[in-house]
Design a protein around this motif. Structure first.
Motif, mmCIF file in Angstrom:
data_model
loop_
_atom_site.group_PDB
_atom_site.id
_atom_site.type_symbol
_atom_site.label_atom_id
_atom_site.label_comp_id
_atom_site.label_asym_id
_atom_site.label_seq_id
_atom_site.Cartn_x
_atom_site.Cartn_y
_atom_site.Cartn_z
ATOM 1 N N LYS A 2 0.820 -1.197 0.000
ATOM 2 C CA LYS A 2 0.000 0.000 0.000
ATOM 3 C C LYS A 2 0.863 1.260 0.000
ATOM 4 O O LYS A 2 0.566 2.227 -0.696
ATOM 5 N N ASN A 3 1.937 1.233 0.769
ATOM 6 C CA ASN A 3 2.840 2.374 0.882
ATOM 7 C C ASN A 3 3.587 2.622 -0.425
ATOM 8 O O ASN A 3 3.796 3.769 -0.818
ATOM 9 N N SER A 4 3.997 1.573 -1.116
ATOM 10 C CA SER A 4 4.736 1.730 -2.369
ATOM 11 C C SER A 4 3.849 2.296 -3.472
ATOM 12 O O SER A 4 4.313 3.066 -4.314
ATOM 13 N N VAL A 5 2.560 1.935 -3.473
ATOM 14 C CA VAL A 5 1.623 2.507 -4.444
ATOM 15 C C VAL A 5 1.452 3.996 -4.163
ATOM 16 O O VAL A 5 1.442 4.817 -5.086
ATOM 17 N N LYS A 6 1.349 4.345 -2.899
ATOM 18 C CA LYS A 6 1.214 5.749 -2.513
ATOM 19 C C LYS A 6 2.440 6.554 -2.933
ATOM 20 O O LYS A 6 2.319 7.658 -3.474
ATOM 21 N N VAL A 7 3.629 6.004 -2.722
ATOM 22 C CA VAL A 7 4.881 6.668 -3.117
ATOM 23 C C VAL A 7 4.944 6.809 -4.639
ATOM 24 O O VAL A 7 5.333 7.863 -5.157
ATOM 25 N N LEU A 8 4.540 5.759 -5.354
ATOM 26 C CA LEU A 8 4.532 5.809 -6.818
ATOM 27 C C LEU A 8 3.598 6.908 -7.315
ATOM 28 O O LEU A 8 3.965 7.700 -8.201
ATOM 29 N N ILE A 9 2.412 6.979 -6.749
ATOM 30 C CA ILE A 9 1.444 8.009 -7.141
ATOM 31 C C ILE A 9 1.982 9.400 -6.831
ATOM 32 O O ILE A 9 1.869 10.322 -7.648
ATOM 33 N N GLN A 10 2.609 9.585 -5.678
ATOM 34 C CA GLN A 10 3.186 10.880 -5.317
ATOM 35 C C GLN A 10 4.332 11.257 -6.245
ATOM 36 O O GLN A 10 4.464 12.418 -6.639
ATOM 37 N N THR A 11 5.160 10.286 -6.628
ATOM 38 C CA THR A 11 6.277 10.540 -7.537
ATOM 39 C C THR A 11 5.775 10.952 -8.917
ATOM 40 O O THR A 11 6.244 11.932 -9.502
ATOM 41 N N ILE A 12 4.806 10.194 -9.429
ATOM 42 C CA ILE A 12 4.232 10.515 -10.740
ATOM 43 C C ILE A 12 3.574 11.892 -10.688
ATOM 44 O O ILE A 12 3.746 12.704 -11.602
ATOM 45 N N SER A 13 2.858 12.153 -9.625
ATOM 46 C CA SER A 13 2.179 13.435 -9.464
ATOM 47 C C SER A 13 3.181 14.592 -9.428
ATOM 48 O O SER A 13 2.962 15.634 -10.058
ATOM 49 N N ALA A 14 4.281 14.411 -8.734
ATOM 50 C CA ALA A 14 5.313 15.453 -8.669
ATOM 51 C C ALA A 14 5.909 15.714 -10.047
ATOM 52 O O ALA A 14 6.123 16.875 -10.430
ATOM 53 N N HIS A 15 6.169 14.649 -10.807
ATOM 54 C CA HIS A 15 6.722 14.811 -12.158
ATOM 55 C C HIS A 15 5.715 15.513 -13.080
ATOM 56 O O HIS A 15 6.099 16.379 -13.873
ATOM 57 N N LEU A 16 4.450 15.140 -12.971
ATOM 58 C CA LEU A 16 3.425 15.795 -13.792
ATOM 59 C C LEU A 16 3.276 17.265 -13.414
ATOM 60 O O LEU A 16 3.087 18.112 -14.287
ATOM 61 N N ASN A 17 3.369 17.576 -12.125
ATOM 62 C CA ASN A 17 3.293 18.977 -11.701
ATOM 63 C C ASN A 17 4.433 19.800 -12.287
ATOM 64 O O ASN A 17 4.230 20.910 -12.769
ATOM 65 N N THR A 18 5.637 19.259 -12.257
ATOM 66 C CA THR A 18 6.802 19.957 -12.814
ATOM 67 C C THR A 18 6.657 20.120 -14.323
ATOM 68 O O THR A 18 6.883 21.204 -14.867
ATOM 69 N N THR A 19 6.266 19.053 -14.994
ATOM 70 C CA THR A 19 6.063 19.112 -16.441
ATOM 71 C C THR A 19 4.952 20.094 -16.784
ATOM 72 O O THR A 19 5.050 20.851 -17.752
ATOM 73 N N GLY A 20 3.904 20.091 -15.975
ATOM 74 C CA GLY A 20 2.775 20.984 -16.213
ATOM 75 C C GLY A 20 3.137 22.447 -16.148
ATOM 76 O O GLY A 20 2.579 23.263 -16.877
ATOM 77 N N LEU A 21 4.081 22.795 -15.288
ATOM 78 C CA LEU A 21 4.521 24.193 -15.214
ATOM 79 C C LEU A 21 5.091 24.663 -16.549
ATOM 80 O O LEU A 21 4.984 25.828 -16.905
ATOM 81 N N TRP A 22 5.706 23.749 -17.280
ATOM 82 C CA TRP A 22 6.342 24.096 -18.543
ATOM 83 C C TRP A 22 5.446 23.861 -19.759
ATOM 84 O O TRP A 22 5.525 24.610 -20.719
ATOM 85 N N LEU A 23 4.621 22.839 -19.716
ATOM 86 C CA LEU A 23 3.956 22.421 -20.952
ATOM 87 C C LEU A 23 2.431 22.436 -20.937
ATOM 88 O O LEU A 23 1.823 22.269 -21.990
ATOM 89 N N ALA A 24 1.792 22.605 -19.801
ATOM 90 C CA ALA A 24 0.339 22.454 -19.718
ATOM 91 C C ALA A 24 -0.425 23.413 -20.628
ATOM 92 O O ALA A 24 -1.437 23.048 -21.215
ATOM 93 N N ASP A 25 0.037 24.639 -20.753
ATOM 94 C CA ASP A 25 -0.705 25.631 -21.530
ATOM 95 C C ASP A 25 -0.380 25.603 -23.022
ATOM 96 O O ASP A 25 -1.077 26.223 -23.817
ATOM 97 N N ILE A 26 0.646 24.874 -23.424
ATOM 98 C CA ILE A 26 1.081 24.877 -24.831
ATOM 99 C C ILE A 26 -0.026 24.411 -25.783
ATOM 100 O O ILE A 26 -0.300 25.099 -26.779
ATOM 101 N N PRO A 27 -0.695 23.275 -25.535
ATOM 102 C CA PRO A 27 -1.764 22.875 -26.465
ATOM 103 C C PRO A 27 -2.879 23.915 -26.558
ATOM 104 O O PRO A 27 -3.396 24.178 -27.651
ATOM 105 N N LEU A 28 -3.233 24.535 -25.443
ATOM 106 C CA LEU A 28 -4.270 25.558 -25.455
ATOM 107 C C LEU A 28 -3.817 26.775 -26.252
ATOM 108 O O LEU A 28 -4.579 27.316 -27.066
#
Length: 165
Positions: A2-28
């Motif tokens: 259960k803990n490893s799934v939570k860590v995986l989700i947090q890691t993916i979420s952190a990477h998406l947040n960082t990527t989103g700062l740079w790329l989220a508005d580009i398609p729009l």
């Protein structure tokens, strides 16, 4: 487990947040720039038909000559999308296109007559069946509203200029 799934989700979420700062508005930004620039090119290469709908324009645009309104909308649709694409003056360019879209909706896309909300809702479409067709302008305004409030993001000239000052 259960803990490893939570860590995986947090890691993916952190990477998406960082990527989103740079790329989220580009398609729009690409989508809106393409749509408005294409409309500006149609006006640049077409005939002025604003005299036919001048009386539908809201104040103060209904007081201006149809030729001036044509020029204002054409140049707004040619310049503001380039600014949005580059991420330069994104908030101002978004505001200009929001005003332009409100005028276009009032003059062309809003139902000529409606007396109930269900009749008004019939205009929320992309059609030419006499009920208006304000769906696409509303979609544009939602995207422009997002850019007006958020700005152009990290991958933009606005961000570059902020870092240099």
């Amino acid at each position: 487990m259960k803990n490893s799934v939570k860590v995986l989700i947090q890691t993916i979420s952190a990477h998406l947040n960082t990527t989103g700062l740079w790329l989220a508005d580009i398609p729009l930004r690409l989508f809106l720039a393409w749509e408005f620039f294409e409309a500006g090119l149609e006006k640049l290469n077409g005939e002025n038909w604003f005299a036919q709908i001048q009386s539908n324009f809201p104040l103060p645009f209904n007081l201006l000559p149809a030729n001036l309104n044509w020029q204002l909308s054409m140049w707004a649709e040619l310049i503001a999308p380039v600014l949005i694409l580059l991420g330069f003056g994104t908030r101002l360019a978004s505001l200009v296109l929001i005003v332009l879209t409100i005028v276009a909706t009032a003059a062309v896309h809003w139902p000529a007559e409606w007396s109930t909300l269900s009749e008004l809702a019939m205009g929320y479409s992309i059609s030419d069946k006499g009920y208006g067709n304000y769906k696409l302008p509303l979609i544009y305004m939602v995207g422009l509203y997002f850019l007006l409030l958020k700005g152009s993001g990290q991958l933009s000239l606005d961000a570059l200029l902020r870092k240099r000052s």
